[in-house]
Design a protein around this motif. Structure first.
Motif, PDB file in Angstrom:
ATOM      1  N   GLY A   8       0.848  -1.185   0.000  1.00  0.00           N
ATOM      2  CA  GLY A   8       0.000   0.000   0.000  1.00  0.00           C
ATOM      3  C   GLY A   8       0.880   1.229   0.000  1.00  0.00           C
ATOM      4  N   ASP A   9       0.638   2.133   0.958  1.00  0.00           N
ATOM      5  CA  ASP A   9       1.464   3.333   1.043  1.00  0.00           C
ATOM      6  C   ASP A   9       2.650   3.161   1.982  1.00  0.00           C
ATOM      7  N   ILE A 266      -3.530   7.687  10.760  1.00  0.00           N
ATOM      8  CA  ILE A 266      -4.295   6.755   9.930  1.00  0.00           C
ATOM      9  C   ILE A 266      -5.761   6.844  10.337  1.00  0.00           C
ATOM     10  N   PRO A 267      -6.656   7.316   9.478  1.00  0.00           N
ATOM     11  CA  PRO A 267      -8.090   7.318   9.804  1.00  0.00           C
ATOM     12  C   PRO A 267      -8.673   5.920   9.604  1.00  0.00           C
ATOM     13  N   VAL A 268      -9.549   5.500  10.516  1.00  0.00           N
ATOM     14  CA  VAL A 268     -10.122   4.154  10.432  1.00  0.00           C
ATOM     15  C   VAL A 268     -11.595   4.193  10.804  1.00  0.00           C
ATOM     16  N   GLU A 278      -4.439  -0.941   6.169  1.00  0.00           N
ATOM     17  CA  GLU A 278      -3.437   0.125   6.134  1.00  0.00           C
ATOM     18  C   GLU A 278      -2.730   0.257   7.487  1.00  0.00           C
ATOM     19  N   LEU A 279      -3.503   0.159   8.558  1.00  0.00           N
ATOM     20  CA  LEU A 279      -2.906   0.258   9.888  1.00  0.00           C
ATOM     21  C   LEU A 279      -2.004  -0.937  10.172  1.00  0.00           C
ATOM     22  N   LEU A 280      -2.422  -2.122   9.775  1.00  0.00           N
ATOM     23  CA  LEU A 280      -1.569  -3.303   9.950  1.00  0.00           C
ATOM     24  C   LEU A 280      -0.252  -3.139   9.197  1.00  0.00           C
TER      25      LEU A 280
END
Length: 711
Positions: A8-9, A266-268, A278-280
């Motif tokens: 991802g990013d 990181i918005p979730v 993304e957070l992982l």
């Protein structure tokens, strides 16, 4: 470190795990009650495939609620471990309580972790406690990231919350993703949109509107990353118009996050799964490994020789108990962070520590055999063969080790200085409800003390009360609940008695006469005394001025003994000990047959009571010196409140970061519940310490109320 590849990013760790075990990330979740920490943990466990539905493991138990009291209180009250695997990286999530009363478990989580994940709700303002914790992590250089939750809430304000985070946490707090609502994110570096419709992630190119909103924020992110880059030419190249490769930016981002100088946002949305992958990826790819985090201070047992140990599975064993739980059926289970070496079942280790003897904790210096090792998830304990440096593991049957103790090789014992713990400042007096409870109370309290380093148990020798010193009302309620539900000990709260004292208001004289005639030997003793007050702290002085044998020599010590005993009992209905007096025995009478040691003891006590009634009695109250630290906005409120508590403000001192320390002297009777009141008036941002200063005369109007209530 394992190899990295980009998905991802940020990058994920991939490839084969190290030979000594899996790569580990220890992450503590920090945030106020209601921010969504536990819900986020559950969503991450689902996203990683660890569990199949939010909040439940295979046996049906809840993921993070280890204690039935948490269900009753509807909030997390204890540190909970939730491990998961993501691309061959083991991520130990440490869910901490958000309520201030349970700061002990929060600090334990900070000690056990290598990175802090601040969980902030987009539907609520950032509280002062969260800001304080950010500053605390910043002071020790702990890497931090921010998760913005509740994107689907009706009051969600992503832009406002992000601005508040940057204002409160610093300019290096920058988003890696922009939300497209509650069902998608835009990757700031990749320029890709990640959607979670139907619960699965898909990618697409941004629309024209999405691309336009991305440009400005992307430029700020890239500049923020480049400012933290070790390549000093990178900024010049970027400003000259060069397109910096994404791999370069990601590598610099990861290094900056790991060393704690850059803090990604990181918005979730836990309900829809948005942001979980993304957070992982951020946790696995950018958070520091145990080998990259500084080791706590380690010494030999005598404290003279310091040791520096790497996070090496082959090194000397060094581990620490960060959490202790007890169960009437399972027994004691210790959550242990292994800092160096490898911990194996059935091994004999040395248990040493700890520094909390003043709170009722025994000092430990002994060998103990390790029981079974397991990886906890909810109430399920999954057996593991061994625990390597950097990992967290549950250890059974450490019957003596308590929270904060060090485990090391028995042939090379070491000691780790435990993390700082706040002083419990809310006293709660308790009594056993029945004789059966009284018999079990000591054992139940000993178990609570072993579990909770923020608890202090005091048997007050002056008031003869059993007092639990706690962090607040919720903490006290939890402790009493555990006494009842876990250990079958039922207690009642009673009013706390502050240890007041009596002293004489002036000089006087009196006669003590104890004369009784019975069928056999009677009782006969008469003594005449003069009394006067002494300066504070002088104690008790007894002077013998008897002449002519009016009181036989063998009975003069009896008079003194009787006076001392009466001083301990007090001379008024309030029955507070009497201090700082001088008693002069100058005359008396005795009988050749009926006088005795006990008769003159009784006469001495009666003489003191008569003299005190004639001279008058002043009540003395203990005065504490307190230091209250609050944000500058609350200084006036705190000073006014202290004045209303009969306090004397000694001065104020600015301590930076918009905070001020107010020093004052306040009677103990006025600050019994100050821990609760200060939290209310400062909205949870105030802290205080207290120490005994001296005894002072209590104002007559206050003393009259206490005396009347005792009559």
């Amino acid at each position: 470190m394992a190899t990295r590849h980009q998905t991802g990013d940020v990058t994920e760790t991939g490839g084969a795990p190290p030979a000594d075990g899996v790569d580990v990330r220890n992450v503590v979740l920090v945030g106020h009650t209601g921010a969504g920490k536990t819900t986020l943990v559950e969503a991450l466990l689902v996203a990683s495939g660890t569990i199949h539905r939010a909040g439940r493991v295979e046996d049906g138990s809840t993921v993070c609620d280890h204690d039935d009291a948490e269900i009753r209180q509807q909030r997390s009250v204890a540190l909970a471990l939730a491990p998961l695997m993501h691309q061959q990286v083991k991520i130990n999530l440490l869910d901490t309580p958000g309520y201030a009363d349970f700061v002990g478990d929060l600090r334990a989580g900070l000690r056990a972790a290598d990175c802090a994940l601040f969980v902030v709700s987009t539907a609520e303002p950032i509280d002062g406690t969260t800001r304080m914790l950010w500053a605390e992590c910043e002071a020790v250089g702990m890497p931090r990231a921010v998760v913005l939750t509740k994107l689907d809430h009706p009051r969600s304000d992503y832009a406002g919350t992000l601005a508040a985070c940057r204002d409160g946490f610093g300019d290096n707090v920058l988003p890696l993703y922009l939300p497209t609502g509650a069902d998608g994110l835009i990757g700031m570096l990749s320029g890709r949109v990640f959607e979670y419709a139907g619960g699965t992630r898909s990618e697409r190119d941004p629309s024209e509107d999405e691309a336009a909103s991305l440009d400005t924020a992307r430029g700020e992110l890239i500049e923020g990353i480049i400012e933290e880059s070790e390549d000093e030419t990178l900024m010049d190249r970027y400003l000259a118009g060069e397109d910096i490769e994404m791999k370069v930016l990601v590598d610099d981002l990861e290094r900056a996050v790991a060393r704690g100088s850059f803090h990604p946002v990181i918005p979730v949305c836990s309900a829809t799964g948005v942001g979980m992958q993304e957070l992982l990826e951020v946790m696995a790819g950018a958070f520091p490994s145990p080998a990259e985090h500084p080791m706590p201070e380690v010494t030999t047992l005598d404290g003279d020789s310091r040791r520096v140990l790497p996070a090496d599975p082959g090194g000397p064993l060094l581990a620490e108990v960060v959490k202790t739980t007890s169960d009437p059926y399972v027994g004691r289970v210790s959550l242990v962070r292994v800092f160096s070496g490898t911990l194996r079942p059935d091994a004999t280790v040395h248990v040493s520590g700890h520094f909390l003897a003043d709170r009722g904790h025994e000092e430990h210096d002994e060998d103990e055999r390790v029981g079974a090792l397991s990886c906890p998830l909810g109430k399920t304990l999954r057996p593991v063969a061994e625990a390597h440096a950097g990992d967290l593991v549950a250890v059974a049957k450490l019957s003596r080790a308590e929270t904060g103790d060090t485990l090391s090789d028995r042939d090379d014992p070491l000691l780790m200085r435990p993390w700082s713990m706040p002083e419990p400042l809310l006293p709660v007096a308790i009594v056993a409800r029945a004789k059966a409870d009284d018999d079990k109370l000591a054992q139940g309290l000993a178990r609570l003390v072993a579990e909770d380093p923020t608890l202090r148990v005091e048997n007050n020798p002056e008031t003869h009360q059993l007092v639990l010193w706690t962090m607040g009302e919720a903490h006290a309620d939890l402790l009493l609940d555990r006494l009842s539900s876990r250990y079958g000990v039922h207690v009642d709260q009673v009013g706390l008695r502050v240890p007041l004292r009596e002293t004489l208001a002036g000089r006087s004289s009196a006669r003590g006469r104890h004369v009784k005639q019975t069928g056999g030997h009677g009782q006969y003793a008469v003594c005449e005394i003069e009394v006067e007050p002494l300066p504070e702290g002088m104690g008790f002085e007894f002077v013998d001025k008897v002449v002519g044998g009016a009181v036989p020599r063998q009975f003069i010590p009896s008079v003194e003994k009787g006076v001392r005993a009466q001083m301990e009992r007090g001379t008024t209905a309030a029955a507070y000990p009497m201090v700082d007096i001088k008693v002069t025995l100058y005359d008396g009478k005795a009988h050749s047959v009926d006088s005795s040691d006990m008769a003159f003891q009784t006469a001495g006590g009666l003489a003191l009571k008569e003299a005190a009634a004639a001279a008058g009695v002043n009540l003395l109250e203990p005065v504490d010196e307190i230091s209250v630290m609050v944000p500058d906005d609350y200084v006036g409120t705190v000073m006014g409140d202290l004045a209303g508590r009969r306090g004397r403000v000694l001065g104020t001192e600015a301590v930076g970061s918009g905070r001020t320390v107010v020093r004052a002297e306040v009677p103990q009777t006025e600050i019994v519940r100050y821990a609760i009141d200060l939290r209310a008036m400062s909205h949870g941002t105030g802290t205080f310490t207290r120490s005994y200063a001296r005894y002072e005369p209590m104002p007559q109007n206050v003393a009259a109320k206490i005396t009347a209530g005792s009559g």
